[in-house]
Scaffold this motif. Sequence first.
Motif, PDB file in Angstrom:
ATOM      1  N   ASP B  23      48.497  15.504   1.231  1.00 20.28           N
ATOM      2  CA  ASP B  23      47.611  16.636   0.972  1.00 20.28           C
ATOM      3  C   ASP B  23      47.175  16.733  -0.495  1.00 20.28           C
ATOM      4  N   VAL B  24      46.639  15.655  -0.996  1.00 25.62           N
ATOM      5  CA  VAL B  24      46.205  15.626  -2.401  1.00 25.62           C
ATOM      6  C   VAL B  24      44.741  16.054  -2.514  1.00 25.62           C
ATOM      7  N   HIS B  25      44.466  16.969  -3.418  1.00 29.11           N
ATOM      8  CA  HIS B  25      43.087  17.376  -3.715  1.00 29.11           C
ATOM      9  C   HIS B  25      42.740  16.899  -5.109  1.00 29.11           C
ATOM     10  N   LEU B  26      41.557  16.288  -5.244  1.00 30.70           N
ATOM     11  CA  LEU B  26      41.132  15.857  -6.577  1.00 30.70           C
ATOM     12  C   LEU B  26      39.640  16.097  -6.737  1.00 30.70           C
ATOM     13  N   GLU B  27      39.295  16.693  -7.881  1.00 31.87           N
ATOM     14  CA  GLU B  27      37.915  17.055  -8.121  1.00 31.87           C
ATOM     15  C   GLU B  27      37.465  16.451  -9.451  1.00 31.87           C
ATOM     16  N   LEU B  28      36.227  15.925  -9.464  1.00 33.10           N
ATOM     17  CA  LEU B  28      35.689  15.373 -10.713  1.00 33.10           C
ATOM     18  C   LEU B  28      34.305  15.964 -10.922  1.00 33.10           C
ATOM     19  N   ARG B  29      34.117  16.633 -12.097  1.00 30.23           N
ATOM     20  CA  ARG B  29      32.817  17.268 -12.359  1.00 30.23           C
ATOM     21  C   ARG B  29      31.997  16.397 -13.301  1.00 30.23           C
ATOM     22  N   GLY B  66      28.374  17.076  -3.690  1.00 34.60           N
ATOM     23  CA  GLY B  66      28.287  18.286  -2.881  1.00 34.60           C
ATOM     24  C   GLY B  66      28.120  18.065  -1.397  1.00 34.60           C
ATOM     25  N   LYS B  67      27.960  16.793  -0.989  1.00 28.17           N
ATOM     26  CA  LYS B  67      27.771  16.529   0.437  1.00 28.17           C
ATOM     27  C   LYS B  67      28.976  15.785   0.994  1.00 28.17           C
ATOM     28  N   GLU B  68      29.459  16.272   2.145  1.00 24.50           N
ATOM     29  CA  GLU B  68      30.555  15.564   2.778  1.00 24.50           C
ATOM     30  C   GLU B  68      30.025  14.295   3.429  1.00 24.50           C
ATOM     31  N   ARG B  69      30.782  13.225   3.303  1.00 21.02           N
ATOM     32  CA  ARG B  69      30.386  11.951   3.916  1.00 21.02           C
ATOM     33  C   ARG B  69      31.640  11.144   4.261  1.00 21.02           C
ATOM     34  N   ALA B  70      31.415  10.046   4.998  1.00 27.00           N
ATOM     35  CA  ALA B  70      32.552   9.192   5.353  1.00 27.00           C
ATOM     36  C   ALA B  70      33.134   8.583   4.077  1.00 27.00           C
ATOM     37  N   TRP B  71      34.419   8.237   4.103  1.00 25.57           N
ATOM     38  CA  TRP B  71      34.997   7.540   2.963  1.00 25.57           C
ATOM     39  C   TRP B  71      34.216   6.261   2.729  1.00 25.57           C
ATOM     40  N   PRO B  72      33.822   5.992   1.488  1.00 26.06           N
ATOM     41  CA  PRO B  72      32.937   4.851   1.249  1.00 26.06           C
ATOM     42  C   PRO B  72      33.615   3.507   1.520  1.00 26.06           C
ATOM     43  N   ARG B  73      32.824   2.563   2.047  1.00 20.42           N
ATOM     44  CA  ARG B  73      33.294   1.177   2.117  1.00 20.42           C
ATOM     45  C   ARG B  73      33.303   0.617   0.699  1.00 20.42           C
ATOM     46  N   THR B  74      34.155  -0.382   0.478  1.00 20.42           N
ATOM     47  CA  THR B  74      34.279  -0.936  -0.868  1.00 20.42           C
ATOM     48  C   THR B  74      32.932  -1.416  -1.415  1.00 20.42           C
ATOM     49  N   ASP B  75      32.149  -2.072  -0.549  1.00 18.98           N
ATOM     50  CA  ASP B  75      30.895  -2.626  -1.075  1.00 18.98           C
ATOM     51  C   ASP B  75      29.756  -1.597  -1.123  1.00 18.98           C
ATOM     52  N   GLU B  76      30.056  -0.336  -0.786  1.00 20.13           N
ATOM     53  CA  GLU B  76      29.042   0.721  -0.929  1.00 20.13           C
ATOM     54  C   GLU B  76      29.164   1.466  -2.254  1.00 20.13           C
TER      55      GLU B  76
END
Lengths: 302, 253
Positions: B23-29, B66-76
């Motif tokens: 349950d780790v939360h991490l935010e980067l502004r 600000g948009k939820e999306r799938a976890w990125p693939r490495t090459d994305e």
Amino acid sequence: MFEFFNTLLIGITAGSIYSLMAIAIVLVWRSTRVVNFAAGGIALASTFVGTTILEITGSFWIALPIAMLAGAALSAFIEFFFLRPLLKRSGEKTQEIFLPIIATLGILGIIKSVLQFVYGDRIGVLTPPLSDRGFIVSGESIALSPLRLMILGIVLLLMIVLTLVFQRTNLGLSLRAASFSPEISRLSGIRVDLIRTLGWAISGAAGATAGILQTTNGSGSVSPEAFEFSLLLVFGFVAAVIGGIESLVGAVAGGLTLGVILAIILMYFGSSLVFFAAFVILILVLFLRPNGIVGVKGGRRA
Amino acid sequence: MSAALLYAKGVSISFGGLKALHDVHLELRPNEVVGVIGPNGAGKTTLFNAMCGLVKPDSGKFEFEGKERAWPRTDELIDLGISRTLQGVGLFPELTVLENVMVGAQKLAKTGLISAALGTNKRDEEVLRDKAMRALDRVYAGTLANRRADTLAYPDTKRVSIARALVSEPKILMLDEPAGGLGPQDIEWMNNLIRNLTATMSILIVEHHMDVVMSVCDRLYVLNFGEVIASGAAETVRRDPAVIAAYLGTGVA
């Protein structure tokens, strides 16, 4: 002296064809770490495509590029539908490491069976576009004919194109990077899966050319069980190993070395020793120079 | 509070029965430098790997701009604007320094595969070469351009790997132990570089080296046994008793 010179010419021509086959094997090894026995089948099938196109159009110069495209397509197809899912699943367990190798052997068998089914006892005929009568030098016919010159020219041209692509273009850079380290390449934004399929496609085109040239340089006809293609596959592998399996330059050097040595043995010791000699060379290289004659330790140069 | 550029929400990962992250939360502004610290095996690199598509999280959400999306693939990642350096540097040993950096610039190539294969678009190659050269100059490694990567001294390989990460002009730069193995002078140089880069990007750092973390990070997340035990401004976190306890004997306070 004259005989020896002719032997060299024969060896270099045959060796240049082994070089192409070795390049086909090296490209697949570099892009996916798979020992690709199916390369022999891809060469065979695309040579049949070439003979069919030659039958229809009557032109060798239309048949060759179409055979190359067929080889590229078949090779890419095999990578995409068979090897990719298999490699995704296979891990570190010993039996799983053998899976892809067994798979390529199986695919080789399947290709031969399909060709057998389609062609039956018919053979594919590949009439050479140029004469195979040797040039006359000071009254004697030498072992270099317009046909052999064409073969050498085609191989040389392909090698120049491949070298330019690998050394001078972005695509070549991606191909080299992906073979070094898929992980880092992905992090750098390279579509490694696509690049791998492309590596297989280039390999298929090189193999197809080797098949066509092997047939024109040999009997001029091809059957699904052609012994010439078994030789081509074996000699291609030996040449690739001599060259250090990682290197395109090594594959060329290995093919030419093997071609010349085998031609000398054929000329002075007879044909029964040729196969034996190829394996002796293979064993010697594996023992004395396991990284190949041009390879350095860990070397993966293009 | 400005909107997060990247937000990893409730990330949990286990390997076998072992909980690596819980349950780790991490935010980067935007334009922020955030450090992820913690003892060895706390799950720092696993967290990085999850955000890079190298490890699949069991649960958790990924928000980007600000948009939820799938976890990125490495090459994305590069296409999204995220660049990452590796702990082991990860240069291609037999390519030149310039080629190594050009590998990171593939995104900027405009041409398709076919014309790339034929090398028909000469300008494309030149543009990439140019950008790669500028990235090298940015880390003062321009003079190394034509050296083979395996001939470089260790601190230089770090510079080159950062140049490769910078060449795609990322919005987020992820640095995995940038100071690892460097001497005091090179660490000072690295700190300055990181501070300068924040003008144009956000930076996420995994680091053991407390000096680096304290001098460049705006905010910190402290991981221990796969959980965030403290987070907030660097100065506050450093005085947090839980953090001191986790780091006890490793010279934080």
